[in-house]
Design a protein around this motif. Structure first.
Motif, PDB file in Angstrom:
ATOM      1  N   GLY A 200       0.959  -1.470  -0.051  1.00 25.17           N
ATOM      2  CA  GLY A 200       0.065   0.501  -0.421  1.00 25.17           C
ATOM      3  C   GLY A 200       0.569   1.168  -0.342  1.00 25.17           C
ATOM      4  N   SER A 201       1.860   1.179   0.961  1.00 25.89           N
ATOM      5  CA  SER A 201       3.229   2.395   0.617  1.00 25.89           C
ATOM      6  C   SER A 201       3.449   2.155  -0.946  1.00 25.89           C
ATOM      7  CB  SER A 201       3.791   2.085   1.960  1.00 25.89           C
ATOM      8  OG  SER A 201       4.591   0.777   1.579  1.00 25.89           O
ATOM      9  N   TRP A 202       3.580   1.568  -2.144  1.00 29.99           N
ATOM     10  CA  TRP A 202       4.040   1.650  -2.617  1.00 29.99           C
ATOM     11  C   TRP A 202       3.472   2.103  -3.608  1.00 29.99           C
ATOM     12  CZ3 TRP A 202       9.343  -1.224  -4.263  1.00 29.99           C
ATOM     13  CH2 TRP A 202      10.438  -1.788  -3.806  1.00 29.99           C
ATOM     14  N   ALA A 203       1.706   1.866  -3.479  1.00 29.83           N
ATOM     15  CA  ALA A 203       1.040   1.864  -4.550  1.00 29.83           C
ATOM     16  C   ALA A 203       0.769   3.762  -4.909  1.00 29.83           C
ATOM     17  CB  ALA A 203      -0.213   1.469  -4.456  1.00 29.83           C
ATOM     18  N   ASN A 204       1.290   3.692  -6.309  1.00 30.87           N
ATOM     19  CA  ASN A 204       0.832   4.998  -6.778  1.00 30.87           C
ATOM     20  C   ASN A 204       1.594   6.320  -5.767  1.00 30.87           C
ATOM     21  OD1 ASN A 204      -1.690   4.572  -8.244  1.00 30.87           O
ATOM     22  ND2 ASN A 204      -2.850   4.868  -6.998  1.00 30.87           N
ATOM     23  N   ASN A 205       2.577   5.883  -5.378  1.00 29.19           N
ATOM     24  CA  ASN A 205       3.853   6.038  -4.673  1.00 29.19           C
ATOM     25  C   ASN A 205       4.941   5.857  -5.926  1.00 29.19           C
ATOM     26  OD1 ASN A 205       5.568   7.843  -3.261  1.00 29.19           O
ATOM     27  ND2 ASN A 205       5.676   6.119  -2.198  1.00 29.19           N
ATOM     28  N   LYS A 206       5.456   4.570  -5.489  1.00 26.50           N
ATOM     29  CA  LYS A 206       7.119   3.823  -6.207  1.00 26.50           C
ATOM     30  C   LYS A 206       6.070   3.408  -7.411  1.00 26.50           C
ATOM     31  CE  LYS A 206      10.547   3.962  -3.383  1.00 26.50           C
ATOM     32  NZ  LYS A 206      11.887   4.559  -3.688  1.00 26.50           N
ATOM     33  N   MET A 207       5.104   3.239  -8.383  1.00 24.03           N
ATOM     34  CA  MET A 207       4.290   2.930  -8.970  1.00 24.03           C
ATOM     35  C   MET A 207       2.502   2.909  -9.070  1.00 24.03           C
ATOM     36  SD  MET A 207       4.225  -1.030  -8.492  1.00 24.03           S
ATOM     37  CE  MET A 207       6.229  -0.413  -7.131  1.00 24.03           C
ATOM     38  N   THR A 208       2.349   3.500 -10.399  1.00 23.66           N
ATOM     39  CA  THR A 208       1.047   3.903 -10.923  1.00 23.66           C
ATOM     40  C   THR A 208       0.009   1.982 -10.887  1.00 23.66           C
ATOM     41  OG1 THR A 208       0.904   5.549 -11.672  1.00 23.66           O
ATOM     42  CG2 THR A 208      -0.888   4.728 -12.459  1.00 23.66           C
ATOM     43  N   ILE A 209      -0.529   2.104  -9.935  1.00 23.03           N
ATOM     44  CA  ILE A 209      -1.953   1.001  -9.977  1.00 23.03           C
ATOM     45  C   ILE A 209      -3.239   2.050 -10.218  1.00 23.03           C
ATOM     46  CG2 ILE A 209      -2.847  -0.619  -8.596  1.00 23.03           C
ATOM     47  CD1 ILE A 209      -0.215  -0.895  -8.597  1.00 23.03           C
ATOM     48  N   LYS A 210      -3.840   1.805 -11.335  1.00 21.56           N
ATOM     49  CA  LYS A 210      -4.626   1.986 -11.912  1.00 21.56           C
ATOM     50  C   LYS A 210      -6.212   1.141 -11.116  1.00 21.56           C
ATOM     51  CE  LYS A 210      -2.870   3.436 -16.513  1.00 21.56           C
ATOM     52  NZ  LYS A 210      -3.765   3.006 -18.198  1.00 21.56           N
ATOM     53  N   GLY A 211      -7.519   2.572 -10.856  1.00 22.85           N
ATOM     54  CA  GLY A 211      -8.601   1.893 -11.000  1.00 22.85           C
ATOM     55  C   GLY A 211      -8.476   0.086 -11.273  1.00 22.85           C
ATOM     56  N   LYS A 212      -9.574  -0.579 -10.267  1.00 25.00           N
ATOM     57  CA  LYS A 212     -10.325  -1.701 -10.656  1.00 25.00           C
ATOM     58  C   LYS A 212      -8.647  -2.478 -11.459  1.00 25.00           C
ATOM     59  CE  LYS A 212     -13.716  -0.768  -9.363  1.00 25.00           C
ATOM     60  NZ  LYS A 212     -14.498  -1.016  -8.063  1.00 25.00           N
ATOM     61  N   THR A 213      -7.643  -2.356 -10.302  1.00 29.33           N
ATOM     62  CA  THR A 213      -6.421  -3.377 -11.157  1.00 29.33           C
ATOM     63  C   THR A 213      -5.644  -3.216  -9.556  1.00 29.33           C
ATOM     64  OG1 THR A 213      -4.633  -1.475 -11.641  1.00 29.33           O
ATOM     65  CG2 THR A 213      -6.725  -2.179 -12.966  1.00 29.33           C
ATOM     66  N   GLY A 214      -5.396  -3.944  -9.580  1.00 25.24           N
ATOM     67  CA  GLY A 214      -4.292  -3.774  -8.557  1.00 25.24           C
ATOM     68  C   GLY A 214      -4.279  -5.525  -7.351  1.00 25.24           C
ATOM     69  N   TRP A 215      -3.404  -5.914  -6.926  1.00 24.08           N
ATOM     70  CA  TRP A 215      -3.426  -6.975  -5.282  1.00 24.08           C
ATOM     71  C   TRP A 215      -2.772  -6.059  -4.402  1.00 24.08           C
ATOM     72  CZ3 TRP A 215      -0.701 -11.939  -5.899  1.00 24.08           C
ATOM     73  CH2 TRP A 215      -1.077 -12.785  -4.725  1.00 24.08           C
ATOM     74  N   ILE A 216      -2.937  -5.383  -3.160  1.00 24.22           N
ATOM     75  CA  ILE A 216      -2.272  -4.867  -2.547  1.00 24.22           C
ATOM     76  C   ILE A 216      -2.121  -5.295  -1.027  1.00 24.22           C
ATOM     77  CG2 ILE A 216      -2.320  -1.868  -1.570  1.00 24.22           C
ATOM     78  CD1 ILE A 216      -2.347  -2.265  -4.419  1.00 24.22           C
ATOM     79  N   ALA A 217      -1.129  -4.625  -0.367  1.00 26.86           N
ATOM     80  CA  ALA A 217      -1.124  -5.681   0.909  1.00 26.86           C
ATOM     81  C   ALA A 217      -0.792  -4.367   1.483  1.00 26.86           C
ATOM     82  CB  ALA A 217       0.636  -6.531   0.688  1.00 26.86           C
ATOM     83  N   GLY A 218      -1.699  -4.326   2.771  1.00 29.49           N
ATOM     84  CA  GLY A 218      -1.583  -3.738   3.795  1.00 29.49           C
ATOM     85  C   GLY A 218      -2.064  -3.665   4.966  1.00 29.49           C
ATOM     86  N   TYR A 219      -0.618  -4.118   6.092  1.00 27.73           N
ATOM     87  CA  TYR A 219      -1.229  -4.077   7.514  1.00 27.73           C
ATOM     88  C   TYR A 219      -1.334  -2.880   8.203  1.00 27.73           C
ATOM     89  CZ  TYR A 219       0.422  -8.572   5.039  1.00 27.73           C
ATOM     90  OH  TYR A 219       0.700  -9.538   3.882  1.00 27.73           O
ATOM     91  N   PRO A 220      -1.559  -2.782   9.753  1.00 29.04           N
ATOM     92  CA  PRO A 220      -2.466  -4.551   9.709  1.00 29.04           C
ATOM     93  C   PRO A 220      -4.115  -3.980   9.370  1.00 29.04           C
ATOM     94  CG  PRO A 220      -2.339  -2.775  11.697  1.00 29.04           C
ATOM     95  CD  PRO A 220      -1.549  -1.867   9.935  1.00 29.04           C
ATOM     96  N   PHE A 221      -4.371  -5.092   9.449  1.00 31.41           N
ATOM     97  CA  PHE A 221      -5.974  -5.697   9.186  1.00 31.41           C
ATOM     98  C   PHE A 221      -6.521  -4.615  10.255  1.00 31.41           C
ATOM     99  CE2 PHE A 221     -10.569  -7.244  10.246  1.00 31.41           C
ATOM    100  CZ  PHE A 221     -10.716  -6.137   9.344  1.00 31.41           C
TER     101      PHE A 221
END
Length: 370
Positions: A150-171
């Motif tokens: 999650g910290s890299w999405a749209n920061n280190k690389m572009t993740i367009k809407g309705k795409t991507g498998w994103i890791a974000g911890y904790p729940f």
């Protein structure tokens, strides 16, 4: 797949998808069936390859056993590319490896972008490289996607809407789930299943991207058990570092990139120095902790600690208190000779490794012997 795990709350997200790799060892059809029936798992995404040379030795058995359990199957490639040419070469390698392992046409073959190589690139360069990989992988009949944190999405690389498998911890439930605009959210890296040893990455799916284009017979037999087990998984999942143990490891590493040497096995520990690429590091201990694989370097005064990569990298994985024992095949070994030395029939030995006695084994292969 890597992300720093920080704990979980009692309310659980769904365990729609599990990802597995060589780190999990051999996984039987029974284990996948249990995940499906008892936890509501719908899809499994298996590691296929890494970089331009590493092939996950369990990819073929994982793919076959997941399909036998009636689950959707997908794959991922751990990216090491830093240029467009390298991205295309890795995509060709991943596609060929996936085909050989039996990943069906129509499955997703995601690029797992979380390496130090990607961290050193600009967002524009990562976007160019990822696009090249995904365009090339589609030539093999696979659907493409990007896995990252999650910290890299749209920061280190572009993740367009309705795409991507994103890791974000904790729940942390806060009135809504995380990353609902993406295909999938990986919400834990240390979930447990009843008959499987170790920690697993689990994800909630928001679209049918990872359950499309294939036939499946996913029908949990006990919906109440699925709900209860999902909640229990959230309550019982804790930081892996609380149970991890240091194990002996006498190895010498040559660093491909600059790495920070720290005073402890944590990204929050103070930095002693930055070791340049090309440095050699001799280690005496290793541990899986905080989402990374750490090694200890003896120094003239005390020790230094460095991460060799995420907990799912292709280096030897440390399993504290593992319930299985593995044997490394050497030249001259056969199913019969290994079975005899370990008090097994060669049929049992082959079966518990997802093979038959007619399957070829080669020096360096690891076989579960108990």
């Amino acid at each position: 797949m890597a992300a720093l795990f920080l704990g979980m709350n009692a309310s659980a997200a769904r365990m729609d998808m599990v990802d597995v790799s060589n780190n999990n060892g051999y996984m039987s059809t029974a284990e996948y069936t249990s995940m499906r029936n008892e936890f509501g798992v719908k899809a499994v995404t298996v590691k296929i390859s890494e970089g331009s040379t590493y092939k996950d030795p369990y990819a073929a058995s994982n793919i076959a056993n997941v399909q036998a359990a009636g689950l959707y199957i997908n794959g991922y490639h751990f990216a090491r590319y830093a240029t467009k040419a390298q991205a295309i070469a890795e995509a060709d390698f991943a596609g060929q490896t996936a085909k050989a392992a039996g990943l069906p046409v129509g499955a997703v073959l995601a690029t797992d972008v979380e390496s130090q190589e990607a961290n050193n690139q600009s967002k524009a360069t990562n976007d160019r490289n990822n696009a090249a990989f995904m365009k090339e992988i589609q030539k093999f009949g696979y659907r493409a996607d990007i896995y990252t944190s999650g910290s890299w999405a749209n920061n280190k690389m572009t993740i367009k809407g309705k795409t991507g498998w994103i890791a974000g911890y904790p729940f942390v439930p806060a009135g809504k789930q995380w990353y609902t605009n993406n295909n999938a959210w990986q919400w834990s890296g240390s979930a447990h299943f009843r008959i499987s040893y170790g920690d697993f990455d689990v994800s909630q799916l928001y679209t049918d991207y990872y359950t499309a284009g294939q036939k499946s017979t996913v029908k949990p037999i006990n919906k109440d058990a699925v709900k209860a087990n999902n909640q229990g998984a959230s309550k019982n999942t804790s930081n892996p570092s609380t149970s991890a143990k240091w194990v002996k490891e006498s190895k010498t590493y040559t660093l491909k990139t600059a790495v920070k040497l720290r005073t402890g096995a944590s990204t929050s520990s103070n930095v002693i120095t930055t070791l340049p690429a090309g440095s050699t590091v001799k280690t005496d201990r290793a541990i899986i902790q905080g989402g990374y694989r750490w090694v200890r370097q003896p120094r003239s005064i005390g020790y230094g600690y460095l991460a060799t990569g995420p907990a799912t990298n292709s280096l030897e994985y440390v399993k504290a208190g593992a319930s299985h024992t593995y044997y490394t095949v050497v030249s001259g070994d056969s199913w019969w000779s290994i079975a005899q030395r370990n008090g097994l029939s060669m049929y049992t030995l082959a079966s518990q490794n997802g093979k038959s006695i007619y399957s070829e084994i080669y020096p360096g292969n690891q076989l579960q012997i108990k």
